[in-house]
Design an enzyme around this catalytic site. Structure first.
Site, PDB file in Angstrom:
ATOM      1  NE  ARG A 182       7.816  -9.047   7.413  1.00 20.10           N
ATOM      2  CZ  ARG A 182       6.681  -9.083   6.694  1.00 20.10           C
ATOM      3  NH1 ARG A 182       5.946 -10.176   6.633  1.00 20.10           N
ATOM      4  NH2 ARG A 182       6.292  -8.047   5.996  1.00 20.10           N
ATOM      5  CB  CYS A 239      12.629  -4.335   9.291  1.00 15.19           C
ATOM      6  SG  CYS A 239      12.157  -3.175   8.012  1.00 15.19           S
ATOM      7  CD  GLU A 310      11.117  -8.422  10.384  1.00 12.61           C
ATOM      8  OE1 GLU A 310      10.466  -7.365  10.592  1.00 12.61           O
ATOM      9  OE2 GLU A 310      11.499  -8.773   9.263  1.00 12.61           O
TER      10      GLU A 310
END
Ligand SMILES: Cc1cc2nc3c(=O)[nH]c(=O)nc-3n(C[C@H](O)[C@H](O)[C@H](O)COP(=O)(O)OP(=O)(O)OC[C@H]3O[C@@H](n4cnc5c(N)ncnc54)[C@H](O)[C@@H]3O)c2cc1C
Length: 316
Positions: A182, A239, A310
């Site tokens: 990510r 997330c 994230e």
């Protein structure tokens, strides 16, 4: 406040209805949270975008390019400077050429990732289905190296065209990009003139040849699974934490720490998926951040693991 009356005048003269001032970022994030952006600009053409970037650099005005705000938490006092959105000016996706067993396609940064997925399915091209159900734009997906357990952008990306903060458009090959979980960084930052991250303009992707019916069948299964396992209807940003490099996922750790359903004000850890911090209605950014901190402290205390967000946190 960084934008004085003269600066605001210039923006109105140049962008007309494509600029808004003191624009609530809660209208432009999936979280439905965020204080005002001093100026919010949606350039109508590539020329307007380049003019805006060189003018901002010259005047020393900070700017940030965002996509659909699906991975973004904007703090409550908003964003100083200019927020730029590319969905009006960079919105094309097309097939470039066939090469051996594969096909190269290009998608501009403002194209929705789901539009790109549908394009690939309709043209019978494989390799994009991993991204089904990931909201946002191609620019955001490249920047985040978006993905799932089925694959990520780095698997199919060949190169990107970027606009540095000074100088002309640059083509950067995959070999010059460091992809990690990510995340994307530029291997040799010296090749990119100016300060800060360049703006992603378009990506070139290598896809395989397949069959539309087969891809559609696969797509139905992937989307059903995603909708069953994630609270996709609640305001959030997917997330919240990155998975640690090995061992349990962030969601498993948060669940094992007994935090499912924990709340701070209107912010809640989803009972459906422990790595989703959702806005149950009127959460503020500071409530989301307090819950983030509670998760980090609890997981560190119990498992000695430091969870990193994230979600990109911006603003003041
Ligand atoms: C319900 C839900 C499910 C999700 N599922 C997934 C998933 O399965 N996998 C996954 O990886 N993510 C997932 N996400 C997170 C998010 O959708 C992805 O990260 C998405 O790719 C972000 O795209 P965006 O256009 O919304 O980017 P934004 O959130 O607007 O921006 C993300 C970052 O990219 C930067 N950026 C955006 N465009 C550009 C550009 N053109 N040039 C330079 N920088 C740019 C922004 O400044 C910011 O730092 C999910 C989110 C939600 C809400």
């Amino acid at each position: 406040m960084l934008l004085d009356q003269n600066i605001r005048k210039w923006l109105i003269n140049f962008f007309g209805s494509n600029v808004r001032f003191d624009e609530p970022m809660s209208k432009h994030t999936y979280y439905k949270i965020g204080g005002p952006a001093e100026a919010f600009v949606t350039p109508g053409s590539f020329e307007q975008l380049t003019e805006l970037v060189s003018w901002s650099e010259e005047k020393n005005i900070p700017y940030i390019v965002i996509g659909d705000g699906s991975n973004l938490l904007v703090r409550d006092k908003g964003i100083q400077g200019i927020v730029i959105v590319l969905t009006k000016c960079l919105d094309k996706v097309s097939r470039i050429k066939s090469e051996n067993e594969s096909v190269i396609i290009t998608a501009m940064a403002g194209v929705r990732t789901q539009t790109l997925c549908r394009f690939a399915i309709e043209k019978g091209l494989s390799g994009m289905n991993f991204a089904l159900g990931i909201p946002g734009t191609v620019g955001g997906a490249i920047m985040m190296n978006a993905g799932t357990s089925l694959g990520s952008i780095s698997d199919i990306l060949e190169s990107v065209n970027v606009l540095p903060s000074s100088g002309p458009v640059l083509k950067i090959e995959k070999d010059d990009i460091d992809f990690s979980y990510r995340n994307l960084s530029w291997k040799n930052e010296m090749i990119i003139p100016g300060n800060g991250d360049p703006i992603i303009l378009e990506g070139f992707f290598r896809l395989g040849m397949s069959d539309t019916l087969q891809l559609k069948k696969e797509a139905d299964i992937i989307l059903k699974k995603k909708n069953e396992s994630q609270p996709t209807k609640m305001p959030g940003a997917g997330c919240f934490f990155k998975n640690p490099p090995s061992g349990k996922t962030a969601g498993q750790l948060i669940d094992m720490a007994g935090l499912k359903g924990a709340r701070v004000g209107g912010a809640e850890i989803s009972a459906k998926h422990a790595n989703f911090i959702v806005n149950t209605g009127n959460a503020s950014a500071s409530e989301i951040l307090s819950l983030m901190q509670l998760v980090q402290e609890t997981v560190f205390h119990k498992f000695n693991i430091n969870l990193l967000p994230e979600v990109k946190i911006v603003g003041i």
